[in-house]
Design a protein around this motif. Sequence first.
Motif, PDB file in Angstrom:
ATOM      1  N   GLY A   8       0.807  -1.209   0.000  1.00 42.57           N
ATOM      2  CA  GLY A   8       0.000   0.000   0.000  1.00 42.57           C
ATOM      3  C   GLY A   8       0.839   1.256   0.000  1.00 42.57           C
ATOM      4  O   GLY A   8       1.962   1.273   0.509  1.00 42.57           O
ATOM      5  N   VAL A   9       0.276   2.309  -0.583  1.00 47.29           N
ATOM      6  CA  VAL A   9       0.912   3.623  -0.630  1.00 47.29           C
ATOM      7  C   VAL A   9      -0.091   4.663  -0.152  1.00 47.29           C
ATOM      8  O   VAL A   9      -1.300   4.463  -0.254  1.00 47.29           O
ATOM      9  CB  VAL A   9       1.425   3.958  -2.051  1.00 47.29           C
ATOM     10  N   SER A  10       0.410   5.770   0.376  1.00 45.78           N
ATOM     11  CA  SER A  10      -0.487   6.790   0.924  1.00 45.78           C
ATOM     12  C   SER A  10      -1.047   7.721  -0.138  1.00 45.78           C
ATOM     13  O   SER A  10      -2.099   8.314   0.050  1.00 45.78           O
ATOM     14  CB  SER A  10       0.219   7.596   2.014  1.00 45.78           C
ATOM     15  N   ASP A  11      -0.338   7.894  -1.251  1.00 46.86           N
ATOM     16  CA  ASP A  11      -0.785   8.747  -2.360  1.00 46.86           C
ATOM     17  C   ASP A  11      -0.564   7.963  -3.652  1.00 46.86           C
ATOM     18  O   ASP A  11       0.531   7.957  -4.209  1.00 46.86           O
ATOM     19  CB  ASP A  11      -0.014  10.063  -2.370  1.00 46.86           C
ATOM     20  N   TYR A  12      -1.616   7.305  -4.096  1.00 48.53           N
ATOM     21  CA  TYR A  12      -1.516   6.408  -5.248  1.00 48.53           C
ATOM     22  C   TYR A  12      -0.967   7.112  -6.488  1.00 48.53           C
ATOM     23  O   TYR A  12      -0.052   6.609  -7.141  1.00 48.53           O
ATOM     24  CB  TYR A  12      -2.891   5.787  -5.536  1.00 48.53           C
ATOM     25  N   ALA A  13      -1.505   8.280  -6.817  1.00 46.17           N
ATOM     26  CA  ALA A  13      -1.072   8.992  -8.029  1.00 46.17           C
ATOM     27  C   ALA A  13       0.412   9.345  -7.957  1.00 46.17           C
ATOM     28  O   ALA A  13       1.152   9.157  -8.924  1.00 46.17           O
ATOM     29  CB  ALA A  13      -1.916  10.239  -8.253  1.00 46.17           C
ATOM     30  N   ALA A  14       0.856   9.842  -6.804  1.00 46.07           N
ATOM     31  CA  ALA A  14       2.271  10.227  -6.659  1.00 46.07           C
ATOM     32  C   ALA A  14       3.185   9.005  -6.726  1.00 46.07           C
ATOM     33  O   ALA A  14       4.227   9.038  -7.387  1.00 46.07           O
ATOM     34  CB  ALA A  14       2.475  10.974  -5.338  1.00 46.07           C
ATOM     35  N   SER A  15       2.799   7.929  -6.058  1.00 45.80           N
ATOM     36  CA  SER A  15       3.631   6.723  -6.069  1.00 45.80           C
ATOM     37  C   SER A  15       3.656   6.078  -7.447  1.00 45.80           C
ATOM     38  O   SER A  15       4.704   5.616  -7.903  1.00 45.80           O
ATOM     39  CB  SER A  15       3.126   5.724  -5.025  1.00 45.80           C
ATOM     40  N   LYS A  16       2.513   6.050  -8.115  1.00 40.76           N
ATOM     41  CA  LYS A  16       2.454   5.497  -9.469  1.00 40.76           C
ATOM     42  C   LYS A  16       3.402   6.275 -10.387  1.00 40.76           C
ATOM     43  O   LYS A  16       4.220   5.681 -11.096  1.00 40.76           O
ATOM     44  CB  LYS A  16       1.024   5.563 -10.002  1.00 40.76           C
ATOM     45  N   ALA A  17       3.316   7.598 -10.355  1.00 39.24           N
ATOM     46  CA  ALA A  17       4.181   8.432 -11.200  1.00 39.24           C
ATOM     47  C   ALA A  17       5.654   8.213 -10.859  1.00 39.24           C
ATOM     48  O   ALA A  17       6.502   8.066 -11.748  1.00 39.24           O
ATOM     49  CB  ALA A  17       3.810   9.901 -11.047  1.00 39.24           C
ATOM     50  N   PHE A  18       5.977   8.155  -9.555  1.00 34.41           N
ATOM     51  CA  PHE A  18       7.360   7.962  -9.129  1.00 34.41           C
ATOM     52  C   PHE A  18       7.909   6.629  -9.634  1.00 34.41           C
ATOM     53  O   PHE A  18       8.966   6.576 -10.256  1.00 34.41           O
ATOM     54  CB  PHE A  18       7.474   8.026  -7.602  1.00 34.41           C
ATOM     55  N   TYR A  54      -1.069  -0.165  -4.395  1.00 38.76           N
ATOM     56  CA  TYR A  54      -2.478   0.186  -4.270  1.00 38.76           C
ATOM     57  C   TYR A  54      -2.644   1.280  -3.220  1.00 38.76           C
ATOM     58  O   TYR A  54      -1.785   1.463  -2.358  1.00 38.76           O
ATOM     59  CB  TYR A  54      -3.328  -1.043  -3.907  1.00 38.76           C
ATOM     60  N   GLN A  55      -3.738   2.005  -3.299  1.00 35.65           N
ATOM     61  CA  GLN A  55      -4.036   3.065  -2.341  1.00 35.65           C
ATOM     62  C   GLN A  55      -4.399   2.440  -0.998  1.00 35.65           C
ATOM     63  O   GLN A  55      -5.347   1.662  -0.911  1.00 35.65           O
ATOM     64  CB  GLN A  55      -5.202   3.928  -2.830  1.00 35.65           C
ATOM     65  N   ALA A  56      -3.649   2.763   0.039  1.00 37.27           N
ATOM     66  CA  ALA A  56      -3.903   2.238   1.380  1.00 37.27           C
ATOM     67  C   ALA A  56      -4.590   3.295   2.231  1.00 37.27           C
ATOM     68  O   ALA A  56      -4.460   4.498   1.967  1.00 37.27           O
ATOM     69  CB  ALA A  56      -2.587   1.817   2.028  1.00 37.27           C
ATOM     70  N   GLU A  57      -5.287   2.844   3.245  1.00 34.16           N
ATOM     71  CA  GLU A  57      -5.946   3.769   4.160  1.00 34.16           C
ATOM     72  C   GLU A  57      -4.965   4.385   5.142  1.00 34.16           C
ATOM     73  O   GLU A  57      -5.179   5.486   5.628  1.00 34.16           O
ATOM     74  CB  GLU A  57      -7.049   3.045   4.936  1.00 34.16           C
ATOM     75  N   HIS A  58      -3.893   3.679   5.457  1.00 32.78           N
ATOM     76  CA  HIS A  58      -2.934   4.133   6.459  1.00 32.78           C
ATOM     77  C   HIS A  58      -1.560   4.290   5.834  1.00 32.78           C
ATOM     78  O   HIS A  58      -1.228   3.616   4.866  1.00 32.78           O
ATOM     79  CB  HIS A  58      -2.850   3.127   7.602  1.00 32.78           C
ATOM     80  N   GLN A  59      -0.775   5.169   6.417  1.00 32.27           N
ATOM     81  CA  GLN A  59       0.615   5.339   5.975  1.00 32.27           C
ATOM     82  C   GLN A  59       1.346   4.014   6.191  1.00 32.27           C
ATOM     83  O   GLN A  59       1.384   3.513   7.304  1.00 32.27           O
ATOM     84  CB  GLN A  59       1.292   6.446   6.788  1.00 32.27           C
ATOM     85  N   PRO A  60       1.882   3.428   5.126  1.00 35.03           N
ATOM     86  CA  PRO A  60       2.577   2.147   5.292  1.00 35.03           C
ATOM     87  C   PRO A  60       3.955   2.328   5.935  1.00 35.03           C
ATOM     88  O   PRO A  60       4.555   3.397   5.862  1.00 35.03           O
ATOM     89  CB  PRO A  60       2.710   1.633   3.860  1.00 35.03           C
ATOM     90  N   ALA A  61       4.433   1.265   6.557  1.00 36.11           N
ATOM     91  CA  ALA A  61       5.792   1.266   7.097  1.00 36.11           C
ATOM     92  C   ALA A  61       6.771   1.238   5.930  1.00 36.11           C
ATOM     93  O   ALA A  61       6.502   0.619   4.897  1.00 36.11           O
ATOM     94  CB  ALA A  61       6.000   0.044   7.985  1.00 36.11           C
ATOM     95  N   PRO A 111       8.198   8.346  -2.389  1.00 40.06           N
ATOM     96  CA  PRO A 111       7.166   9.186  -1.787  1.00 40.06           C
ATOM     97  C   PRO A 111       6.699   8.760  -0.397  1.00 40.06           C
ATOM     98  O   PRO A 111       6.337   9.606   0.413  1.00 40.06           O
ATOM     99  CB  PRO A 111       6.005   9.109  -2.786  1.00 40.06           C
ATOM    100  N   ASP A 112       6.691   7.474  -0.093  1.00 38.64           N
ATOM    101  CA  ASP A 112       6.237   7.006   1.219  1.00 38.64           C
ATOM    102  C   ASP A 112       7.385   6.668   2.155  1.00 38.64           C
ATOM    103  O   ASP A 112       7.190   6.015   3.174  1.00 38.64           O
ATOM    104  CB  ASP A 112       5.330   5.781   1.060  1.00 38.64           C
ATOM    105  N   GLY A 113       8.596   7.081   1.807  1.00 38.82           N
ATOM    106  CA  GLY A 113       9.744   6.799   2.656  1.00 38.82           C
ATOM    107  C   GLY A 113      10.386   5.455   2.393  1.00 38.82           C
ATOM    108  O   GLY A 113      11.270   5.028   3.132  1.00 38.82           O
ATOM    109  N   HIS A 114       9.958   4.779   1.317  1.00 34.45           N
ATOM    110  CA  HIS A 114      10.550   3.483   0.979  1.00 34.45           C
ATOM    111  C   HIS A 114      11.949   3.686   0.404  1.00 34.45           C
ATOM    112  O   HIS A 114      12.187   4.603  -0.383  1.00 34.45           O
ATOM    113  CB  HIS A 114       9.693   2.734  -0.041  1.00 34.45           C
ATOM    114  N   ASN A 115      12.872   2.823   0.803  1.00 34.20           N
ATOM    115  CA  ASN A 115      14.233   2.828   0.284  1.00 34.20           C
ATOM    116  C   ASN A 115      14.227   1.987  -0.993  1.00 34.20           C
ATOM    117  O   ASN A 115      14.067   0.768  -0.943  1.00 34.20           O
ATOM    118  CB  ASN A 115      15.185   2.236   1.325  1.00 34.20           C
ATOM    119  N   VAL A 116      14.363   2.639  -2.139  1.00 31.52           N
ATOM    120  CA  VAL A 116      14.272   1.975  -3.436  1.00 31.52           C
ATOM    121  C   VAL A 116      15.678   1.893  -4.030  1.00 31.52           C
ATOM    122  O   VAL A 116      16.370   2.906  -4.143  1.00 31.52           O
ATOM    123  CB  VAL A 116      13.305   2.727  -4.383  1.00 31.52           C
TER     124      VAL A 116
END
Length: 126
Positions: A8-18, A54-61, A111-116
């Motif tokens: 899950g991601v907190s902002d689907y559009a931003a994460s998809k684009a990233f 996918y769009q999550a309801e909560h900020q993922p770890a 965008p969600d703080g994930h180390n990519v």
Amino acid sequence: MFDHVKFGVSDYAASKAFFLKALEPLGVAVVAEGEPTYGIELCVPGETVSLCLYQAEHQPAPLHLAFKATSRQQVRDFHRAALKAGGTDHGAPGLRPHYHANYYAAFVIGPDGHNVEAVCHEPNET
């Protein structure tokens, strides 16, 4: 080992684009997409392992996601594309010999703080 990874991601559009921009140099493209709550599946055409968001309801770890690059140039291209897509530098392209002699990688924070990461295990190109 994996067939797919979905998170899950907190902002689907931003994460998809990233992820689309950051992973484009690695040959990753959209293979399927539904409503944001279902999400998007990204894969290298012709391969079977995929990444799904996918769009999550909560900020993922935060996660650490490492993508296989076939060359050191792909690692450099990934890093440049990920920064242009809004990622934050977390390790410029270079050797990480503490992992092994040919571990060439770059890291960005998404965008969600994930180390990519993109990593190439091949010896230097000639």
